[in-house]
Design a protein around this motif. Structure first.
Motif, PDB file in Angstrom:
ATOM      1  N   TYR A   3      10.818  -3.951  -1.548  1.00 36.77           N
ATOM      2  CA  TYR A   3      10.704  -2.299  -1.468  1.00 36.77           C
ATOM      3  C   TYR A   3      11.951  -2.575  -0.245  1.00 36.77           C
ATOM      4  O   TYR A   3      12.899  -2.466   0.018  1.00 36.77           O
ATOM      5  CB  TYR A   3       9.579  -2.608  -0.117  1.00 36.77           C
ATOM      6  CG  TYR A   3       8.441  -3.254  -0.071  1.00 36.77           C
ATOM      7  CD1 TYR A   3       7.332  -2.784  -1.208  1.00 36.77           C
ATOM      8  CD2 TYR A   3       7.795  -4.769  -0.247  1.00 36.77           C
ATOM      9  CE1 TYR A   3       6.423  -3.636  -1.747  1.00 36.77           C
ATOM     10  CE2 TYR A   3       6.987  -5.363  -0.880  1.00 36.77           C
ATOM     11  CZ  TYR A   3       6.456  -4.330  -1.198  1.00 36.77           C
ATOM     12  OH  TYR A   3       4.709  -5.193  -1.596  1.00 36.77           O
ATOM     13  N   ALA A   4      12.361  -0.313  -0.970  1.00 32.30           N
ATOM     14  CA  ALA A   4      13.492  -0.334  -0.624  1.00 32.30           C
ATOM     15  C   ALA A   4      12.283   1.678  -0.150  1.00 32.30           C
ATOM     16  O   ALA A   4      11.817   2.069  -0.606  1.00 32.30           O
ATOM     17  CB  ALA A   4      14.536  -0.116  -1.578  1.00 32.30           C
ATOM     18  N   ARG A  20       8.897   0.108  -5.424  1.00 31.43           N
ATOM     19  CA  ARG A  20       9.321  -1.784  -5.489  1.00 31.43           C
ATOM     20  C   ARG A  20       9.966  -1.894  -6.560  1.00 31.43           C
ATOM     21  O   ARG A  20       9.641  -1.803  -7.575  1.00 31.43           O
ATOM     22  CB  ARG A  20       7.910  -1.598  -5.195  1.00 31.43           C
ATOM     23  CG  ARG A  20       7.264  -3.224  -5.639  1.00 31.43           C
ATOM     24  CD  ARG A  20       5.817  -3.180  -6.640  1.00 31.43           C
ATOM     25  NE  ARG A  20       4.898  -2.915  -5.780  1.00 31.43           N
ATOM     26  CZ  ARG A  20       4.334  -1.818  -7.053  1.00 31.43           C
ATOM     27  NH1 ARG A  20       4.608  -1.114  -7.882  1.00 31.43           N
ATOM     28  NH2 ARG A  20       2.771  -0.911  -5.917  1.00 31.43           N
ATOM     29  N   ILE A  21      10.473  -3.007  -6.297  1.00 33.15           N
ATOM     30  CA  ILE A  21      10.752  -3.713  -7.786  1.00 33.15           C
ATOM     31  C   ILE A  21      10.202  -5.213  -7.933  1.00 33.15           C
ATOM     32  O   ILE A  21       9.980  -5.988  -6.547  1.00 33.15           O
ATOM     33  CB  ILE A  21      12.973  -3.916  -7.244  1.00 33.15           C
ATOM     34  CG1 ILE A  21      12.885  -2.363  -7.345  1.00 33.15           C
ATOM     35  CG2 ILE A  21      12.944  -4.911  -8.342  1.00 33.15           C
ATOM     36  CD1 ILE A  21      14.705  -2.603  -6.612  1.00 33.15           C
ATOM     37  N   HIS A  22      10.059  -5.423  -8.892  1.00 37.82           N
ATOM     38  CA  HIS A  22       9.293  -6.862  -8.379  1.00 37.82           C
ATOM     39  C   HIS A  22      10.327  -7.682  -9.027  1.00 37.82           C
ATOM     40  O   HIS A  22      11.295  -7.792  -9.938  1.00 37.82           O
ATOM     41  CB  HIS A  22       8.584  -6.566 -10.005  1.00 37.82           C
ATOM     42  CG  HIS A  22       6.849  -5.967  -9.655  1.00 37.82           C
ATOM     43  ND1 HIS A  22       5.723  -6.475  -9.083  1.00 37.82           N
ATOM     44  CD2 HIS A  22       6.084  -4.926 -10.331  1.00 37.82           C
ATOM     45  CE1 HIS A  22       4.719  -5.879  -8.321  1.00 37.82           C
ATOM     46  NE2 HIS A  22       5.537  -4.492  -9.237  1.00 37.82           N
ATOM     47  N   GLN A  71       0.711  -1.317  -0.199  1.00 39.73           N
ATOM     48  CA  GLN A  71      -0.068  -0.347   0.197  1.00 39.73           C
ATOM     49  C   GLN A  71       1.016   1.129   0.077  1.00 39.73           C
ATOM     50  O   GLN A  71       0.733   2.229  -0.659  1.00 39.73           O
ATOM     51  CB  GLN A  71      -0.885  -0.072   0.592  1.00 39.73           C
ATOM     52  CG  GLN A  71      -2.014   1.544   1.414  1.00 39.73           C
ATOM     53  CD  GLN A  71      -2.950   1.429  -0.217  1.00 39.73           C
ATOM     54  OE1 GLN A  71      -3.168   0.108  -0.556  1.00 39.73           O
ATOM     55  NE2 GLN A  71      -3.257   2.225   0.230  1.00 39.73           N
ATOM     56  N   MET A  72       1.993   1.046   0.877  1.00 42.51           N
ATOM     57  CA  MET A  72       2.564   2.258   0.189  1.00 42.51           C
ATOM     58  C   MET A  72       3.075   2.636   0.041  1.00 42.51           C
ATOM     59  O   MET A  72       3.724   3.715  -0.978  1.00 42.51           O
ATOM     60  CB  MET A  72       4.099   2.123   2.176  1.00 42.51           C
ATOM     61  CG  MET A  72       3.315   2.189   3.379  1.00 42.51           C
ATOM     62  SD  MET A  72       4.459   2.394   4.834  1.00 42.51           S
ATOM     63  CE  MET A  72       5.724   3.620   4.174  1.00 42.51           C
ATOM     64  N   ALA A  73       3.712   1.597  -1.499  1.00 45.63           N
ATOM     65  CA  ALA A  73       3.905   1.421  -2.444  1.00 45.63           C
ATOM     66  C   ALA A  73       3.554   2.349  -3.604  1.00 45.63           C
ATOM     67  O   ALA A  73       4.179   2.738  -4.586  1.00 45.63           O
ATOM     68  CB  ALA A  73       5.044   0.368  -2.971  1.00 45.63           C
ATOM     69  N   LYS A  74       1.998   1.938  -3.506  1.00 42.16           N
ATOM     70  CA  LYS A  74       0.873   2.163  -4.207  1.00 42.16           C
ATOM     71  C   LYS A  74       1.232   3.578  -3.836  1.00 42.16           C
ATOM     72  O   LYS A  74       0.760   4.565  -5.253  1.00 42.16           O
ATOM     73  CB  LYS A  74      -0.162   1.847  -4.188  1.00 42.16           C
ATOM     74  CG  LYS A  74      -0.626   0.057  -4.592  1.00 42.16           C
ATOM     75  CD  LYS A  74      -1.772  -0.218  -3.907  1.00 42.16           C
ATOM     76  CE  LYS A  74      -1.524  -1.799  -4.773  1.00 42.16           C
ATOM     77  NZ  LYS A  74      -2.726  -2.222  -4.899  1.00 42.16           N
ATOM     78  N   GLU A  75       0.827   4.538  -3.229  1.00 43.05           N
ATOM     79  CA  GLU A  75       1.106   5.827  -2.116  1.00 43.05           C
ATOM     80  C   GLU A  75       2.689   6.330  -2.547  1.00 43.05           C
ATOM     81  O   GLU A  75       2.257   7.966  -2.402  1.00 43.05           O
ATOM     82  CB  GLU A  75       0.769   5.422  -1.069  1.00 43.05           C
ATOM     83  CG  GLU A  75      -0.879   5.653  -1.233  1.00 43.05           C
ATOM     84  CD  GLU A  75      -0.687   5.406   0.524  1.00 43.05           C
ATOM     85  OE1 GLU A  75      -0.451   5.995   0.969  1.00 43.05           O
ATOM     86  OE2 GLU A  75      -2.267   3.850   1.328  1.00 43.05           O
TER      87      GLU A  75
END
Length: 390
Positions: A92-93, A83-85, A74-78
């Motif tokens: 996450y970083a 985020r690295i897939h 959720q934090m990555a989306k915001e």
């Protein structure tokens, strides 16, 4: 209590390569409160520059791995985490605030944020740009201004720099500086969608709705549009590009601060400067109107039936963007290579490593190749610190 939490977060973000300084006004705390919930702030305090899977971060947070993964996503989306897939799990970083978190909140900026961020930029310039050798951005001359040169390095030419398969996908997003100006009631007439992203950065923008995908042809058309609008191309200061800003003097926070200095050209990473041939100049003044650094000026007049302006270049202000060259019909303007070698980091991560090293914040930050190796071998932070300090 909340203020103490967000002050801790500010200090945590300030330890990142690009910095996030405390301001006298406290504007940075107000911005953080708008971006992060208290729960998200607590999670951010446990994040590092090293891309990690949720299960590892969950241990530091003392949270259930599934719940931690949901919160991190959720934090990555915001736009609060990068985020690295990967096939195994998302990583996450912790990103920089400027050229990172702030730009990812372009759709959230309102007048309050736009006014408060001015104080943050002022502090960043004074403490982390003005006297530092390593810069986050580098001037890349507009393509047509250096087409005649045979020995130009690929990372100095825009289309060669951005168009490779390794830079796909491509994306474009609104320029956050022009969004700020519009929110403050001073919208300009220059294009808004001019923030260009490449590769992994572009994927992140597209996935989270911060920008839209471009085809290769659309990318070239966007570059041409920016050149016609007299926007300075400033890319990541790395040989492999991740993003490119298109800057103008009315909106750009960086230009606004740098132009206050006596010798602004010294504060840019650039390999060129403009040269004017007075004998070819017809005094039309187009170069003056396109220069975002106000480096072109009238130094006199030619006598005749009609007084014709004589233009000159202030070398202390010229940053070699080439906008004057592309519009000069008689060819009086040319770009000259400064000949001084440009120390351009190979990748964005190498750039951040250099930024962190100069700021004394190297602890906890390693190049991506080492990061992958450490993650693969599942080494802990203590071992990572040893590698960093080798």
């Amino acid at each position: 209590m909340d203020n103490e939490l967000y002050r801790q977060l500010q200090k945590h973000l300030h330890k990142q390569p690009a910095g996030f300084p405390e301001t006298e006004s406290g504007s940075e705390i107000d911005i953080l409160k708008r971006f992060y919930t208290p729960e998200q702030a607590k999670i951010a305090l446990k994040m590092t520059n090293i891309p990690e899977p949720p299960v590892k971060i969950a241990k530091r947070l003392k949270m259930d791995a599934k719940k931690a993964g949901e919160s991190l996503e959720q934090m990555a989306k915001e736009g609060l985490l990068f985020r690295i897939h990967t096939p195994e799990a998302p990583l996450y970083a912790q990103p920089n605030f400027i050229m990172g978190i702030y730009e990812w909140h372009v759709n959230m900026v309102d007048r309050e944020i736009a006014e408060k961020v001015d104080h943050v930029y002022d502090g960043l310039f004074e403490k982390h740009w003005k006297d530092k050798k390593v810069k986050q951005l580098r001037v890349v001359p507009v393509e047509k201004s250096i087409e005649h040169k045979d020995t130009v390095h690929p990372y100095r030419k825009i289309k060669e720099l951005v168009a490779g398969k390794e830079n796909e996908p491509y994306a474009v997003a609104p320029c956050i500086c022009r969004v700020e100006q519009a929110k403050k009631g001073a919208p300009g007439d220059r294009p808004l969608e001019t923030c260009l992203l490449f590769g992994m950065a572009a994927s992140y923008y597209i996935e989270n709705g911060f920008g839209r995908r471009l085809t290769r042809q659309e990318l070239f058309e966007k570059l041409d549009e920016c050149e016609k609008a007299a926007l300075i191309p400033m890319g990541t200061n790395s040989q492999k590009i991740t993003n490119m800003c298109m800057c103008d003097k009315e909106s750009c926070q960086l230009l606004r601060n740098i132009k206050k200095e006596d010798k602004p050209a010294e504060m840019f990473h650039s390999g060129y400067m403009a040269k004017l041939d007075p004998s070819s100049c017809v005094g039309c003044g187009i170069c003056d109107s396109r220069c975002q650094m106000d480096a072109v000026f009238i130094s006199g007049y030619k006598e005749g039936k009609k007084k014709t302006p004589v233009f000159s270049i202030n070398e202390d202000s010229c940053i070699g963007c080439g906008l004057c060259v592309t519009a000069c019909a008689p060819g009086a303007m040319q770009l000259a290579d400064k000949k001084a070698p440009l120390d351009v980091p190979e990748t964005y991560l190498a750039l951040n490593l250099a930024l962190a090293k100069e700021r004394g914040q190297l602890q906890g930050y390693v190049p991506y190749g080492v990061v992958k190796w450490l993650l693969k071998l599942k080494l802990g932070r203590e071992t990572a610190d040893k590698v960093i300090n080798m």
